[in-house]
Design a protein around this motif. Structure first.
Motif, PDB file in Angstrom:
ATOM      1  N   SER A   8       0.805  -1.218   0.000  1.00  0.00           N
ATOM      2  CA  SER A   8       0.000   0.000   0.000  1.00  0.00           C
ATOM      3  C   SER A   8       0.843   1.276   0.000  1.00  0.00           C
ATOM      4  O   SER A   8       1.789   1.393   0.787  1.00  0.00           O
ATOM      5  CB  SER A   8      -0.915   0.024   1.214  1.00  0.00           C
ATOM      6  OG  SER A   8      -1.646   1.212   1.219  1.00  0.00           O
ATOM      7  N   PRO A   9       0.467   2.227  -0.857  1.00  0.00           N
ATOM      8  CA  PRO A   9       1.178   3.513  -0.831  1.00  0.00           C
ATOM      9  C   PRO A   9       0.796   4.355   0.392  1.00  0.00           C
ATOM     10  O   PRO A   9       1.388   5.400   0.628  1.00  0.00           O
ATOM     11  CB  PRO A   9       0.717   4.190  -2.118  1.00  0.00           C
ATOM     12  CG  PRO A   9      -0.601   3.576  -2.430  1.00  0.00           C
ATOM     13  CD  PRO A   9      -0.585   2.196  -1.879  1.00  0.00           C
ATOM     14  N   LEU A  38      13.261  -7.152   8.115  1.00  0.00           N
ATOM     15  CA  LEU A  38      11.867  -7.081   8.557  1.00  0.00           C
ATOM     16  C   LEU A  38      10.942  -6.779   7.374  1.00  0.00           C
ATOM     17  O   LEU A  38      11.359  -6.148   6.396  1.00  0.00           O
ATOM     18  CB  LEU A  38      11.694  -5.977   9.611  1.00  0.00           C
ATOM     19  CG  LEU A  38      12.264  -6.278  10.993  1.00  0.00           C
ATOM     20  CD1 LEU A  38      12.136  -5.058  11.879  1.00  0.00           C
ATOM     21  CD2 LEU A  38      11.544  -7.445  11.626  1.00  0.00           C
ATOM     22  N   GLU A  39       9.697  -7.231   7.515  1.00  0.00           N
ATOM     23  CA  GLU A  39       8.733  -7.001   6.429  1.00  0.00           C
ATOM     24  C   GLU A  39       7.999  -5.689   6.664  1.00  0.00           C
ATOM     25  O   GLU A  39       7.224  -5.573   7.615  1.00  0.00           O
ATOM     26  CB  GLU A  39       7.711  -8.149   6.398  1.00  0.00           C
ATOM     27  CG  GLU A  39       8.294  -9.444   5.899  1.00  0.00           C
ATOM     28  CD  GLU A  39       7.323 -10.601   6.039  1.00  0.00           C
ATOM     29  OE1 GLU A  39       6.241 -10.418   6.607  1.00  0.00           O
ATOM     30  OE2 GLU A  39       7.672 -11.695   5.588  1.00  0.00           O
ATOM     31  N   TYR A  40       8.274  -4.735   5.837  1.00  0.00           N
ATOM     32  CA  TYR A  40       7.538  -3.464   5.867  1.00  0.00           C
ATOM     33  C   TYR A  40       7.951  -2.688   4.611  1.00  0.00           C
ATOM     34  O   TYR A  40       9.115  -2.724   4.228  1.00  0.00           O
ATOM     35  CB  TYR A  40       7.833  -2.665   7.145  1.00  0.00           C
ATOM     36  CG  TYR A  40       6.849  -1.540   7.348  1.00  0.00           C
ATOM     37  CD1 TYR A  40       5.573  -1.792   7.814  1.00  0.00           C
ATOM     38  CD2 TYR A  40       7.175  -0.229   7.015  1.00  0.00           C
ATOM     39  CE1 TYR A  40       4.645  -0.784   7.959  1.00  0.00           C
ATOM     40  CE2 TYR A  40       6.256   0.792   7.154  1.00  0.00           C
ATOM     41  CZ  TYR A  40       4.996   0.512   7.637  1.00  0.00           C
ATOM     42  OH  TYR A  40       4.074   1.517   7.764  1.00  0.00           O
ATOM     43  N   PRO A  41       7.007  -1.992   3.984  1.00  0.00           N
ATOM     44  CA  PRO A  41       7.355  -1.379   2.703  1.00  0.00           C
ATOM     45  C   PRO A  41       8.247  -0.150   2.804  1.00  0.00           C
ATOM     46  O   PRO A  41       8.994   0.152   1.884  1.00  0.00           O
ATOM     47  CB  PRO A  41       5.991  -0.992   2.116  1.00  0.00           C
ATOM     48  CG  PRO A  41       5.082  -0.877   3.279  1.00  0.00           C
ATOM     49  CD  PRO A  41       5.581  -1.846   4.302  1.00  0.00           C
ATOM     50  N   ASN A  42       8.168   0.564   3.913  1.00  0.00           N
ATOM     51  CA  ASN A  42       8.795   1.872   3.961  1.00  0.00           C
ATOM     52  C   ASN A  42       9.418   2.083   5.337  1.00  0.00           C
ATOM     53  O   ASN A  42       8.800   2.649   6.224  1.00  0.00           O
ATOM     54  CB  ASN A  42       7.687   2.929   3.688  1.00  0.00           C
ATOM     55  CG  ASN A  42       8.230   4.307   3.510  1.00  0.00           C
ATOM     56  OD1 ASN A  42       9.437   4.494   3.376  1.00  0.00           O
ATOM     57  ND2 ASN A  42       7.351   5.294   3.529  1.00  0.00           N
ATOM     58  N   TRP A  62      -6.683   2.420   8.149  1.00  0.00           N
ATOM     59  CA  TRP A  62      -6.619   0.975   7.936  1.00  0.00           C
ATOM     60  C   TRP A  62      -7.688   0.535   6.943  1.00  0.00           C
ATOM     61  O   TRP A  62      -7.414  -0.216   5.994  1.00  0.00           O
ATOM     62  CB  TRP A  62      -6.773   0.242   9.271  1.00  0.00           C
ATOM     63  CG  TRP A  62      -6.879  -1.234   9.087  1.00  0.00           C
ATOM     64  CD1 TRP A  62      -7.977  -2.008   9.215  1.00  0.00           C
ATOM     65  CD2 TRP A  62      -5.831  -2.107   8.672  1.00  0.00           C
ATOM     66  NE1 TRP A  62      -7.695  -3.313   8.919  1.00  0.00           N
ATOM     67  CE2 TRP A  62      -6.390  -3.405   8.582  1.00  0.00           C
ATOM     68  CE3 TRP A  62      -4.481  -1.928   8.361  1.00  0.00           C
ATOM     69  CZ2 TRP A  62      -5.631  -4.506   8.207  1.00  0.00           C
ATOM     70  CZ3 TRP A  62      -3.751  -3.030   7.987  1.00  0.00           C
ATOM     71  CH2 TRP A  62      -4.302  -4.293   7.911  1.00  0.00           C
ATOM     72  N   GLU A  63      -8.928   1.025   7.146  1.00  0.00           N
ATOM     73  CA  GLU A  63     -10.017   0.675   6.236  1.00  0.00           C
ATOM     74  C   GLU A  63      -9.715   1.190   4.826  1.00  0.00           C
ATOM     75  O   GLU A  63     -10.013   0.519   3.837  1.00  0.00           O
ATOM     76  CB  GLU A  63     -11.328   1.268   6.751  1.00  0.00           C
ATOM     77  CG  GLU A  63     -11.824   0.590   8.018  1.00  0.00           C
ATOM     78  CD  GLU A  63     -13.007   1.310   8.637  1.00  0.00           C
ATOM     79  OE1 GLU A  63     -14.071   0.697   8.761  1.00  0.00           O
ATOM     80  OE2 GLU A  63     -12.866   2.488   8.984  1.00  0.00           O
ATOM     81  N   GLN A  64      -9.098   2.361   4.767  1.00  0.00           N
ATOM     82  CA  GLN A  64      -8.751   2.913   3.447  1.00  0.00           C
ATOM     83  C   GLN A  64      -7.716   2.035   2.742  1.00  0.00           C
ATOM     84  O   GLN A  64      -7.813   1.796   1.541  1.00  0.00           O
ATOM     85  CB  GLN A  64      -8.222   4.339   3.610  1.00  0.00           C
ATOM     86  CG  GLN A  64      -9.300   5.302   4.081  1.00  0.00           C
ATOM     87  CD  GLN A  64      -8.833   6.738   4.146  1.00  0.00           C
ATOM     88  OE1 GLN A  64      -7.957   7.135   3.412  1.00  0.00           O
ATOM     89  NE2 GLN A  64      -9.449   7.517   5.013  1.00  0.00           N
ATOM     90  N   ILE A  65      -6.743   1.545   3.517  1.00  0.00           N
ATOM     91  CA  ILE A  65      -5.721   0.660   2.917  1.00  0.00           C
ATOM     92  C   ILE A  65      -6.383  -0.600   2.364  1.00  0.00           C
ATOM     93  O   ILE A  65      -6.132  -1.015   1.231  1.00  0.00           O
ATOM     94  CB  ILE A  65      -4.645   0.303   3.970  1.00  0.00           C
ATOM     95  CG1 ILE A  65      -3.713   1.488   4.184  1.00  0.00           C
ATOM     96  CG2 ILE A  65      -3.838  -0.927   3.538  1.00  0.00           C
ATOM     97  CD1 ILE A  65      -2.659   1.289   5.250  1.00  0.00           C
ATOM     98  N   VAL A  66      -7.261  -1.190   3.178  1.00  0.00           N
ATOM     99  CA  VAL A  66      -7.893  -2.454   2.761  1.00  0.00           C
ATOM    100  C   VAL A  66      -8.779  -2.215   1.538  1.00  0.00           C
ATOM    101  O   VAL A  66      -8.709  -2.957   0.540  1.00  0.00           O
ATOM    102  CB  VAL A  66      -8.719  -3.050   3.932  1.00  0.00           C
ATOM    103  CG1 VAL A  66      -9.475  -4.287   3.475  1.00  0.00           C
ATOM    104  CG2 VAL A  66      -7.795  -3.411   5.091  1.00  0.00           C
TER     105      VAL A  66
END
Lengths: 478, 367
Positions: free
Chosen positions: A54-55, A83-87, B206-210
Motif C-alpha cells: 500500500s502507498p 523485517l517485512e515493511y514497505p517503507n 486501515w479501512e482505506q488501505i484495505v
C-alpha cells in the motif's frame, strides 16, 4: 488499647490489601482473555501483506541503541534489515562503545561517513558521525556514532536522525517477528477519533529457543529454572494484565525492548529522559500527561501477539540487578509524576493507572515483606492466629498457581506457543514451585531497589548476556 | 451421612480456628478451594485441548486431502460435477462436521479461479446445500462468523444474500463492514455508497488501505464514483477520495484537489499535496504557490518540496525568500526545492547562511 487489637487491625489491613490485589488480577485476567480472543479472531481476517503493497503505509524508523555489542551487531542488524515493511529505515546508534561495534558495522555494510545534517529536536550528546551504506540494497540502514550517554541518550540521538513519522525503539539483541511492524502499525491506522501515541507488543523469552539467521526456528521452554520462571512471569504480565490495561486506555508502560511511537508527540514531550533508568515508562507517562493537559484525545495501544523475543537472565545476580533497576525506574516515574496521583484531571491515568502502580506495583513487595515481618513478631509474642496465618499462605499460594495456570490456558487457547507435552509439563511444574524460590527473590530484589534508590544509586549495573544467535541444530542430511 | 460430616467439619473449624478473624478464615478457605479447583479445571482443559486438537487435526487433514483430491480429479475431467457432489455428500452423511471443512476447501479453491471457474464451484456449493450454511453463518451472533460467510458470498457471488448483506451494513465492527462492502462491490451493488452518510461517518486509514487494495483488483468500470467523496461532509471520506484520485491518476480532478488545499483538516491538506506531487500537473502550480504563502510548519515544508519537484525554473524567485526563513527546517526544505528546480551548488551556497545544509544536499551518499 491492647497489642492484640492493633495486631487484629493490621491483620485486617494486610488481608484487605491482599484480597483487593487478587480481585484486580482476576478481573484483569478475564478482561484480557476476552480482548485477546477477539483480537485473534479479527487478525484471522487481516491480510497484513496489504500494508506491504500500500502507498498509504507511513514510514517507520527503527532505532536500536548499541553499546559494546561487537559480538552480534552484524547479525542483529541483518535481522532488523530483513523485517517485512514497505517503507522503513534502521537507525543503529553506537553509544560510544569501547569495543569494535562501529568498525564491524562499517566493514560488514561498507559504510561511509556522510555530511548528514542533524536536527537537534531532543537533547542528546554530541553526534560524531552519521554513516550510510554504499550498497543500494541496504540504503535503509543508517549508523549513528555518538559519545556515550546511556540508552535514553542514544534513543534521543536516533530520534534526531530518523525520518519516519513513527519510530520503533528496540533492544538491538532482541529477535523480532518478521511481521512485527506490520502488526504494530495497525492500531495507528485504525483510530479516527483519537491519536494513537504509542503501541507496545508482547515480549517473550527466547532462552533455549532455536534461532538461525536472526529468525526464531523453534520455541522451547528453557531448561534453566530462573529463565523458566521468567517465561511464566512474562506470560502472566503480558497475557493477563497489560492487554486489559490497554483496553481501558490505562497503559503506563511500553517495554523498552519493543515499542512503536508517534515521533511528533515524543518530540513535543521532550524525548527520553536522562534522569531515570526507567526511561521507557517515564516517556509514556510524560506523553500521556502532555496529551491530558492539552485535552487532546489519545490512546496507548497494545498488541497481544508475541512479536519480540529476548534473552532473560539465567543467574540470580543478574536477575537481581535487573529487578533492582526496574524498581528504581518505577520509583523515579512515580516521583516525577506524583501530580497525577488521584487527580481527576488525568482521568484513567490519574484515577486508576497511577494509583494501581503506586499501591500494587511499587508497594506490593514492601507490604508483602512487612506482612512477613509482622507475622514473625506475632509468632515471637505468641499472639499469632496460626490457622489464619497458614490459611492466608495457602490462599496466596493456590491463587498464584491458579493465575499461572490461567496464563498457560490463555496461551493454549490463543497463540499456542508451547505445543509439546514436555513444554507444558515444565510450565506446570514451575507454576507449582516458583512461589517458593523465584517470587521471594524478586521481592527481595525489589526491596533492595528501594534501599538503593533511597541511597541515591543511579545507573544500570552490568547486564551480562549469553547471546541468542545460536545456529539451528544441523539435520543429519546437512 | 455426608451432610452431617460437613456440618461437623464447619463446627470443628469454628471451635478450633475461629476467633476475631473467623469470617475471614472461612473466606480464605473458600478462596483456597476455588483457586485450587479452578487451577485443576484449567490444567485438565489444557490437556484435553491438546488431545482433542491433535485428534481433530488428523481427522481434518485426512478429510481435506480427500476433498482436495476430489476437486483435482474433477478439474482433470475424470469426475462430473454430479459425481463430485455425491462423493462430498457421502462425507457429510458420515460426519456432519465435514460441511465446514468442505466449505473451507471450496472457498480456498475459488480464490485460484476467475469468473468461469467460480461459476462451477458455486454450482458445487449449492448442490451440497452449503450456500444455506453461509446464510446461517451470516446470521450467527459472532461477527467473525458473519465476516467469514460474507467473504465466501462475495467470492462465490451468491446474489441471493445481497438483501442480508445490506441489512448488516450498519454494523459498528469495521472488519465486518469492510467485508460487506467488498462483497457488495463483487456483486455489482453500489448501494453501500448511499449508506455511507448514515452509517460510516468515519473511515480509518486501515479501512482505506484495505479498500484501496480491493479496488486495485477491479477493472476501471467497476470502481465506485469516488470523485463525489471530494465534496463529502465527512473528512475521512474526503481524504479517501483524494487518495483514490492520486492512486487512479485522476488528472481531471486536479482543480478540485487544488481547491481542497483550503480544507480545514491538515490530513486532507497533506494528502492533497501528496496527490499533486504524484500527479505533478502544471495546472497545480498556481494552487501550490497560493498555498505556500499561507502555510506554516509541516504544510509549508511539504509545499516547498512539492513545488521543487515540479522542476519549473520560474519558481526560483518565489521559493528563494524561504531559504532565509526564521525556521531552519523551512530553510532546508527551500534549499532542497531550489536544488530540484535546478540551482547549482555555488548558487545555493550564496543563498544559504549555513554551509552544512548545502553539504548535506550535495552529499552523494545521502541522495
Amino acid at each position: 488499647m491492647s497489642i492484640s487489637f492493633w495486631a487484629d487491625m493490621l491483620s485486617y489491613i494486610f488481608l484487605v490489601y491482599t484480597l483487593m490485589l487478587m480481585l484486580i488480577y482476576v478481573v484483569s485476567a478475564l478482561a484480557s482473555y476476552r480482548v485477546i480472543r477477539n483480537h485473534v479472531a479479527e487478525t484471522s481476517f487481516v491480510d497484513f501483506r496489504q500494508i506491504l503493497t500500500s502507498p498509504l503505509s507511513p514510514k517507520i524508523s527503527i532505532i536500536a541503541p548499541a553499546y559494546n555489542e561487537a559480538l552480534n551487531i552484524v547479525d542483529n542488524a541483518k535481522s532488523l534489515l530483513a523485517l517485512e515493511y514497505p517503507n522503513f529505515e534502521v537507525v543503529i546508534v553506537n553509544d560510544g562503545s569501547k569495543d569494535e561495534t562501529l568498525q564491524r558495522l562499517i566493514d560488514a555494510y561498507k559504510l561511509e561517513k556522510t555530511s548528514f545534517l542533524v536536527q537537534q529536536q531532543v537533547e542528546c550528546k554530541e553526534i560524531i558521525g552519521v554513516y550510510k551504506a554504499r550498497d543500494e540494497a541496504v540504503s535503509h540502514l543508517t549508523v549513528v556514532d555518538k559519545r556515550n550517554g546511556g540508552k535514553s541518550d542514544a534513543l534521543n540521538a536516533g530520534i534526531n536522525v530518523c525520518a519516519g513519522q513513527l519510530f520503533a525503539c528496540i533492544d538491538v539483541d532482541c529477535i523480532l517477528e518478521r511481521d512485527a511492524l506490520l502488526r504494530m502499525i495497525k492500531p495507528f491506522l485504525e483510530e479516527t477519533d483519537q491519536k494513537v501515541i504509542a503501541t507496545g507488543g508482547v515480549i517473550r523469552l527466547a532462552n533455549d529457543c532455536i534461532i538461525s539467521d536472526g529468525r526464531l526456528i523453534e520455541i522451547n521452554v528453557p531448561r534453566n529454572l530462573i529463565a523458566r520462571a521468567q517465561v511464566l512471569e512474562y506470560m502472566r504480565a503480558f497475557l493477563l494484565s497489560r492487554v486489559a490495561w490497554a483496553n481501558i486506555n490505562g497503559l503506563l508502560l511500553i517495554s523498552g525492548a519493543l515499542g512503536l511511537f508517534d515521533k511528533q508527540t515524543v518530540v513535543e514531550a521532550g524525548g527520553y529522559s536522562h534522569k531515570t533508568v526507567g526511561e521507557d515508562m517515564e516517556l509514556v507517562m510524560r506523553m500521556r500527561r502532555m496529551m491530558e493537559e492539552r485535552k487532546q484525545p489519545y490512546a496507548v495501544r497494545y498488541i497481544p501477539d508475541p512479536l519480540c523475543w529476548t534473552e532473560g537472565p539465567t543467574r540470580w545476580d543478574i536477575l537481581g540487578r535487573q529487578r533492582n533497576r526496574w524498581t528504581r525506574g518505577l520509583m523515579d516515574c512515580l516521583k516525577f509524576h506524583k501530580k497525577v496521583f488521584f487527580n481527576p484531571d488525568y482521568r484513567v491515568m490519574g484515577m486508576i493507572s497511577y494509583p494501581f502502580w503506586f499501591l500494587y506495583e511499587w508497594l506490593a513487595p514492601i507490604i508483602e515483606s512487612l506482612g512477613l515481618i509482622f507475622s514473625i513478631i506475632l509468632w515471637i509474642l505468641d499472639i499469632i492466629n496460626g490457622s489464619s496465618f497458614w490459611l492466608l499462605l495457602a490462599t496466596v499460594y493456590s491463587y498464584a498457581v491458579c493465575l499461572s495456570c490461567m496464563a498457560i490456558w490463555v496461551d493454549q487457547k490463543t497463540y499456542l506457543q508451547y505445543r509439546s507435552k514436555r513444554d507444558l509439563g515444565r510450565l506446570l511444574l514451575i507454576a507449582l514451585i516458583e512461589p517458593f524460590f523465584y517470587h521471594p527473590f524478586t521481592v527481595y530484589s525489589s526491596i533492595m531497589g528501594n534501599i538503593d534508590y533511597l541511597r541515591g544509586k543511579k545507573g544500570w549495573g552490568s547486564m551480562t548476556r549469553q547471546g541468542l544467535s545460536k545456529p539451528a541444530t544441523p539435520t543429519p542430511s546437512s | 451421612m455426608m451432610r452431617i460430616s460437613h456440618t461437623d467439619w464447619i463446627a470443628d473449624l469454628e471451635n478450633t480456628w475461629l476467633d476475631s478473624l473467623g469470617p475471614f478464615q472461612l473466606l480464605l478457605l473458600t478462596l483456597v478451594v476455588i483457586s485450587t479447583l479452578t487451577a485443576f479445571f484449567l490444567v485438565a482443559h489444557v490437556m484435553m485441548l491438546m488431545l482433542v486438537r491433535n485428534r481433530r487435526k488428523r481427522w481434518a487433514d485426512a478429510l481435506q486431502a480427500r476433498i482436495e483430491d476430489g476437486i483435482a480429479i474433477w478439474l482433470a475431467g475424470d469426475y462430473s460435477i454430479r459425481e463430485l457432489t455425491s462423493t462430498f455428500q457421502e462425507e457429510i452423511k458420515k460426519e456432519p462436521r465435514a460441511r465446514k471443512t468442505i466449505l473451507n476447501v471450496i472457498f480456498a479453491t475459488s480464490k485460484l479461479f476467475r469468473q468461469e471457474g467460480q461459476a462451477t464451484l458455486r454450482q458445487l456449493l449449492t448442490g451440497l446445500n452449503l450456500h444455506q450454511l453461509c446464510y446461517k453463518l451470516l446470521k450467527n451472533r459472532h461477527w467473525y462468523q458473519q465476516a467469514y460467510a460474507t467473504q465466501i458470498i462475495g467470492q462465490l457471488q451468491l446474489e441471493q444474500a445481497l438483501p442480508l448483506l445490506k441489512l448488516k451494513l450498519k454494523t459498528k465492527k469495521s472488519t465486518l463492514r469492510l467485508e460487506l462492502i467488498t462483497a457488495m462491490i463483487a456483486l455489482g451493488d453500489q448501494s453501500w455508497l448511499q449508506e455511507i452518510d448514515y452509517t460510516s461517518t468515519h473511515l480509518s486509514d486501515w479501512e482505506q488501505i484495505v479498500l484501496l487494495e480491493r479496488f486495485r483488483r477491479l477493472n476501471a468500470d467497476q470502481l465506485p464514483p469516488f470523485e463525489i467523496w471530494l465534496t463529502s461532509a465527512h473528512t475521512d471520506w474526503v481524504l479517501f477520495g483524494v487518495r483514490l484520485c492520486r492512486h487512479f491518476n485522476r488528472f481531471d480532478q486536479v482543480p478540485e484537489l487544488g481547491n481542497l488545499l483550503q480544507h480545514p483538516n491538515i490530513r486532507v491538506q497533506m494528502a492533497v499535496l501528496d496527490a499533486l506531487d504524484y500527479l505533478s500537473p502544471p495546472e497545480a502550480i498556481p494552487f501550490l504557490v497560493r498555498f505556500m504563502h499561507e502555510a506554516t510548519g509541516d504544510l509549508l515544508r511539504t509545499t516547498l518540496r512539492v513545488l521543487g519537484n515540479q522542476g519549473d525554473p520560474e519558481l526560483v524567485k518565489l521559493i528563494a525568500p524561504y531559504a532565509t526563513h526564521a525556521d531552519s527546517t523551512v530553510q532546508f526544505s527551500a534549499l532542497s526545492a531550489l536544488k530540484e528546480v535546478g540551482l547549482t551548488e555555488i548558487e545555493l551556497r550564496q543563498l544559504s547562511s549555513d554551509p552544512r545544509y548545502i553539504d548535506h544536499l550535495f552529499d552523494p551518499k545521502l541522495q
